[in-house]
Design an enzyme around this catalytic site. Structure first.
Site, mmCIF file in Angstrom:
data_model
loop_
_atom_site.group_PDB
_atom_site.id
_atom_site.type_symbol
_atom_site.label_atom_id
_atom_site.label_comp_id
_atom_site.label_asym_id
_atom_site.label_seq_id
_atom_site.Cartn_x
_atom_site.Cartn_y
_atom_site.Cartn_z
ATOM 1 N N GLY A 1 0.840 -1.199 0.000
ATOM 2 C CA GLY A 1 0.000 0.000 0.000
ATOM 3 C C GLY A 1 0.875 1.249 0.000
ATOM 4 O O GLY A 1 1.987 1.232 -0.527
ATOM 5 N N VAL B 1 0.779 4.696 5.466
ATOM 6 C CA VAL B 1 0.339 3.543 6.264
ATOM 7 C C VAL B 1 1.524 2.585 6.489
ATOM 8 O O VAL B 1 1.632 1.967 7.558
ATOM 9 C CB VAL B 1 -0.860 2.842 5.602
ATOM 10 C CG1 VAL B 1 -1.269 1.603 6.383
ATOM 11 C CG2 VAL B 1 -2.043 3.800 5.511
ATOM 12 N N GLY B 2 2.417 2.522 5.516
ATOM 13 C CA GLY B 2 3.623 1.703 5.695
ATOM 14 C C GLY B 2 4.375 2.088 6.964
ATOM 15 O O GLY B 2 4.860 1.235 7.716
ATOM 16 N N GLU C 1 5.695 -3.168 0.591
ATOM 17 C CA GLU C 1 5.596 -3.034 -0.873
ATOM 18 C C GLU C 1 4.865 -1.724 -1.125
ATOM 19 O O GLU C 1 3.640 -1.664 -1.053
ATOM 20 C CB GLU C 1 4.822 -4.226 -1.455
ATOM 21 C CG GLU C 1 5.506 -5.564 -1.275
ATOM 22 C CD GLU C 1 6.633 -5.792 -2.270
ATOM 23 O OE1 GLU C 1 6.647 -5.128 -3.330
ATOM 24 O OE2 GLU C 1 7.506 -6.624 -1.987
ATOM 25 N N CYS D 1 0.869 -0.047 -9.199
ATOM 26 C CA CYS D 1 2.019 0.513 -8.481
ATOM 27 C C CYS D 1 3.248 0.650 -9.371
ATOM 28 O O CYS D 1 4.053 1.549 -9.168
ATOM 29 C CB CYS D 1 2.345 -0.336 -7.263
ATOM 30 S SG CYS D 1 2.631 -2.053 -7.694
HETATM 31 P P1 NAD Z 1 -5.413 0.825 0.672
HETATM 32 O O1 NAD Z 1 -6.033 2.133 1.007
HETATM 33 O O2 NAD Z 1 -6.286 -0.311 0.259
HETATM 34 O O3 NAD Z 1 -4.526 0.431 1.924
HETATM 35 C C1 NAD Z 1 -3.763 -0.773 1.971
HETATM 36 C C2 NAD Z 1 -4.110 -1.505 3.245
HETATM 37 O O4 NAD Z 1 -3.762 -0.703 4.389
HETATM 38 C C3 NAD Z 1 -5.593 -1.841 3.390
HETATM 39 O O5 NAD Z 1 -5.726 -3.212 3.739
HETATM 40 C C4 NAD Z 1 -6.070 -0.921 4.478
HETATM 41 O O6 NAD Z 1 -7.093 -1.496 5.263
HETATM 42 C C5 NAD Z 1 -4.836 -0.717 5.324
HETATM 43 N N1 NAD Z 1 -4.866 0.575 6.032
HETATM 44 C C6 NAD Z 1 -5.320 1.759 5.551
HETATM 45 N N2 NAD Z 1 -5.182 2.743 6.477
HETATM 46 C C7 NAD Z 1 -4.632 2.150 7.574
HETATM 47 C C8 NAD Z 1 -4.232 2.622 8.867
HETATM 48 N N3 NAD Z 1 -4.371 3.902 9.216
HETATM 49 N N4 NAD Z 1 -3.693 1.739 9.723
HETATM 50 C C9 NAD Z 1 -3.541 0.447 9.380
HETATM 51 N N5 NAD Z 1 -3.894 -0.056 8.175
HETATM 52 C C10 NAD Z 1 -4.432 0.776 7.283
HETATM 53 O O7 NAD Z 1 -4.369 0.962 -0.508
HETATM 54 P P2 NAD Z 1 -3.487 2.228 -0.887
HETATM 55 O O8 NAD Z 1 -2.463 2.480 0.162
HETATM 56 O O9 NAD Z 1 -4.327 3.352 -1.370
HETATM 57 O O10 NAD Z 1 -2.748 1.593 -2.158
HETATM 58 C C11 NAD Z 1 -2.188 2.409 -3.104
HETATM 59 C C12 NAD Z 1 -0.698 2.553 -2.857
HETATM 60 O O11 NAD Z 1 -0.110 1.265 -2.785
HETATM 61 C C13 NAD Z 1 0.025 3.268 -3.946
HETATM 62 O O12 NAD Z 1 0.994 4.114 -3.388
HETATM 63 C C14 NAD Z 1 0.676 2.136 -4.720
HETATM 64 O O13 NAD Z 1 1.810 2.517 -5.451
HETATM 65 C C15 NAD Z 1 0.991 1.191 -3.636
HETATM 66 N N6 NAD Z 1 1.076 -0.159 -4.141
HETATM 67 C C16 NAD Z 1 2.253 -0.800 -4.081
HETATM 68 C C17 NAD Z 1 2.362 -2.075 -4.615
HETATM 69 C C18 NAD Z 1 3.629 -2.861 -4.585
HETATM 70 O O14 NAD Z 1 3.577 -4.053 -4.884
HETATM 71 N N7 NAD Z 1 4.762 -2.270 -4.272
HETATM 72 C C19 NAD Z 1 1.230 -2.670 -5.166
HETATM 73 C C20 NAD Z 1 0.041 -1.967 -5.177
HETATM 74 C C21 NAD Z 1 -0.034 -0.712 -4.646
#
Ligand code: NAD
Length: 441
Positions: A194, A198-199, A216, A250
């Site tokens: 994600g 959040v990471g 990731e 991503c």
């Molecule tokens: P998302 O909003 O679905 O969040 C990812 C996960 O984090 C979800 O399961 C969500 O429930 C959890 N989450 C959200 N907020 C949280 C919090 N405050 N505390 C704990 N957990 C929480 O997805 P996203 O982040 O919008 O995804 C898009 C991003 O992910 C982009 O930056 C994209 O580049 C990146 N991405 C990376 C890869 C990779 O393989 N490197 C793949 C896909 C997406």
């Protein structure tokens, strides 16, 4: 949360940990059975998954099969074919130190109970491929799908317990409160896909328990287009990668760096390539997806004012539709260049030459992927040597992640750790050192 899992995260993790400690998940045949069952789930529910992906993202069926269902099946097949070989202990020679009767080497141990947190953009693939890796490595798994892809989340929560060992695999649905509650627990590894904000939350929570993490993440993945390349073919390959899943990938090309003459040729060819892919009105094409929600639609609409529109620019909020859009003559300080786009908008930024392109890339966060189109081996060599990115692709954007033997992951702001194929086994295992010295030696 599915009905087989207790609602209390502590009780859930304790239950899975008891299974892990019983030794049930360790044998190769348990791992292979889980992978085979997961494969059966994917093939028996291809249509259901495609329906859910369409409901969540307007994902075209062909794309749902290619990049989610079949992608995951290929990864599982490759793992089933090689798992025994990947798990084989490695030996090192210690006879010079401890004598001929001594032996030493490494073995992969499963970690225990791992947590997989997935995003919404490829909500099946980015959930099930890490889960397959965790099971192949002999772990129990808590699976957290994205609440922003609710149809896929509900389907996975329904299906996984019907196919997999429910004492070792549990799905927890929900958003921030549910994930926050899960993160208070001690896991043996957390695998998060994600965004970087959040990471950081995940990594902070993991630090409390000294739990290792794989992050990731994303970022802006640049594309360098060299002077003299076949711009028509370049444009076709760029457009296919950029506008798949309406740009919500991503590793999608985020922006193009090229010299002014090449930019002119590329602009026209990109407009043609978009029309070849989606016809004169992409809104009517069943090969083109939609934006996940209004929040992202509004964010992306706000980026369309940068530069000059070469093709696209049309939007429809009710349908969450943003046309495949190419923006030319974009300046580096414009909004579209300040954040990861994560949508169907491709800016072209002009640079004088390769030196300026390399400096431009190195002045910014290390990208998840870097792509270049060039006929020059010297240029490829310089880009490989002088830049840092999670992955590097010459000639075909996004294709590197479909090679299971290649590690898939980021560096710096684009993440840490990498998976796929044997790299998933490494992520979800501990490589234990072992030395045997017989008493008699
Ligand atoms: P998302 O909003 O679905 O969040 C990812 C996960 O984090 C979800 O399961 C969500 O429930 C959890 N989450 C959200 N907020 C949280 C919090 N405050 N505390 C704990 N957990 C929480 O997805 P996203 O982040 O919008 O995804 C898009 C991003 O992910 C982009 O930056 C994209 O580049 C990146 N991405 C990376 C890869 C990779 O393989 N490197 C793949 C896909 C997406």
């Amino acid at each position: 949360m599915n009905d087989l899992a207790p609602t209390d995260p502590a009780a859930l993790v304790a239950r899975l940990r008891a299974t892990f400690r019983s030794g049930r998940t360790r044998p190769l045949d348990w791992r292979e059975r889980q992978l085979t069952r997961l494969r059966t789930l994917l093939s028996e529910h291809r249509e259901d998954l495609a329906d859910a992906l369409h409901a969540d993202l307007g994902k075209p069926r062909a794309e749902a099969y290619r990049s989610e269902v079949d992608f995951s099946i290929r990864e599982i097949d490759h793992t089933l074919e090689h798992l025994a070989e990947w798990l084989r202990p490695q030996h090192v020679d210690v006879s010079g130190v401890f004598g001929d009767a001594a032996s030493a080497g490494t073995q992969y141990d499963p970690l225990g109970v791992v947590l997989v947190i997935a995003p919404w953009n490829y909500p099946a693939q980015l959930l099930l491929v890490p889960v397959a890796g965790a099971l192949a490595a002999g772990n129990a798994v808590v699976v957290k799908p994205s609440e922003l892809a609710p149809a896929t989340s509900a389907l996975v929560a329904d299906l996984l317990p019907r196919y997999l060992d429910t004492d070792a695999v549990a799905v927890v649905e929900g958003g921030v409160p549910e994930t926050t509650a899960l993160l208070t627990q001690r896991f043996d590894h957390i695998f998060y896909t994600g965004n970087g904000t959040v990471g950081r939350i995940v990594m902070r929570a993991a630090a409390e328990h000294l739990t290792p993490v794989t992050l990731e993440l994303g970022g802006k993945s640049p594309v360098f287009v060299d002077a003299g390349v076949d711009t028509a073919e370049t444009a076709r390959r760029l457009a296919r990668a950029k506008f798949a899943n309406a740009g919500q990938t991503c590793v999608a090309p985020d922006y193009v760096l090229t010299d002014p003459d090449t930019a002119r040729a590329l602009e026209a060819d990109l407009a043609k390539a978009v029309e070849e892919l989606y016809g004169p009105d992409p809104a009517a094409s069943d090969a083109y997806g939609r934006i996940v929600n209004e929040r992202h639609f509004d964010r992306l609409s706000g980026l369309l004012g940068s530069g000059r529109v070469v093709t696209g620019g049309q939007t429809d909020r009710a349908a969450k539709y943003i046309a495949p859009t190419v923006l030319a003559g974009v300046r580096p300080d414009e909004p579209v260049m300040r954040e990861e786009i994560f949508g169907p908008v491709l800016p072209i930024v002009e640079v004088a030459d390769l030196d300026e392109a390399i400096a431009f890339i190195n002045d910014r966060d290390k990208p998840l992927a870097l792509y270049a189109f060039t006929d020059s081996a010297d240029t490829r060599g310089r880009i490989a040597a002088e830049t840092s990115s999670g992955g590097l692709g010459f000639g075909l954007p996004m294709a590197h992640l479909s090679v299971p033997e290649l590690p898939f992951g980021g560096v710096g702001e684009s993440g840490m750790g990498a998976y796929h194929g044997p790299h998933s086994i490494a992520v979800f295992s501990h490589r234990k050192a072992r030395l045997d010295v017989p008493l008699g030696s």
